[in-house]
Write a protein that holds these residues in place. Structure first.
Motif, PDB file in Angstrom:
ATOM      1  N   PRO A 129       0.832  -1.197   0.000  1.00 17.95           N
ATOM      2  CA  PRO A 129       0.000   0.000   0.000  1.00 17.95           C
ATOM      3  C   PRO A 129       0.872   1.255   0.000  1.00 17.95           C
ATOM      4  O   PRO A 129       1.988   1.261   0.511  1.00 17.95           O
ATOM      5  CB  PRO A 129      -0.817  -0.111   1.284  1.00 17.95           C
ATOM      6  CG  PRO A 129      -0.157  -1.163   2.095  1.00 17.95           C
ATOM      7  CD  PRO A 129       0.669  -1.998   1.187  1.00 17.95           C
ATOM      8  N   THR A 130       0.342   2.335  -0.548  1.00 17.02           N
ATOM      9  CA  THR A 130       1.063   3.598  -0.617  1.00 17.02           C
ATOM     10  C   THR A 130       1.252   4.154   0.784  1.00 17.02           C
ATOM     11  O   THR A 130       0.308   4.229   1.572  1.00 17.02           O
ATOM     12  CB  THR A 130       0.290   4.597  -1.497  1.00 17.02           C
ATOM     13  OG1 THR A 130       0.059   3.986  -2.764  1.00 17.02           O
ATOM     14  CG2 THR A 130       1.064   5.885  -1.678  1.00 17.02           C
ATOM     15  N   THR A 133       0.525   9.422   1.158  1.00 20.29           N
ATOM     16  CA  THR A 133      -0.612   9.892   0.358  1.00 20.29           C
ATOM     17  C   THR A 133      -0.910  11.329   0.782  1.00 20.29           C
ATOM     18  O   THR A 133      -0.497  11.776   1.869  1.00 20.29           O
ATOM     19  CB  THR A 133      -1.857   9.017   0.604  1.00 20.29           C
ATOM     20  OG1 THR A 133      -2.250   9.162   1.975  1.00 20.29           O
ATOM     21  CG2 THR A 133      -1.581   7.557   0.273  1.00 20.29           C
TER      22      THR A 133
END
Length: 141
Positions: A129-130, A133
């Motif tokens: 997952p990033t 953000t």
């Protein structure tokens, strides 16, 4: 079955050179296990690139594949440093194999033979997952 043979190596490099680089026990003949190991290494490397576009095993060995295998095996046999021309052949073989993997070179087939099956299917990729953000970085300037 390897893509090349001792006879292919001798045809390309000459009996004297092959004896010099593959006669580890110094009995005057190339050692079969040394030749087999080099040819197997070459086959594995060729398969690594070819498998990106073609189903293995290949139905027959195209002359190009045999030539690349000989160049790779000859380079492997020069374990104490290959001459420039042997290294150049090796690099050319690797470059051509990379082109096969990218689809820039197609493996030739003999008349009346069907081409090797191209690999098909979907490539799946996963990533974590990033972490950074815009919402997680809110307030950081």
């Amino acid at each position: 079955m390897p893509y090349a043979t001792l006879e292919d190596l001798i045809e390309r490099a000459g009996e004297t050179e092959i004896r010099q680089i593959a006669d580890r026990d110094r009995d005057g003949t190339p050692d079969p296990e040394v030749i087999e190991a080099a040819l197997t290494d070459a086959e594995n490397l060729v398969n690594g690139y070819v498998a990106a576009k073609y189903a293995l095993p290949l139905p027959s060995v195209p002359d190009l594949v045999r030539t690349w295998s000989v160049s790779i095996a000859r380079y492997v046999l020069h374990r104490n440093g290959a001459p420039e021309w042997v290294e150049a052949d090796y690099k050319e073989a690797i470059a051509a194999l990379k082109d096969v993997a990218r689809g820039l070179i197609a493996l030739p087939v003999s008349p009346g033979e069907t081409p090797p099956a191209e690999m098909t299917g979907t490539v799946m990729a996963a990533h974590p997952p990033t972490v950074f953000t815009p919402s997680k970085l809110r307030g950081w300037s």
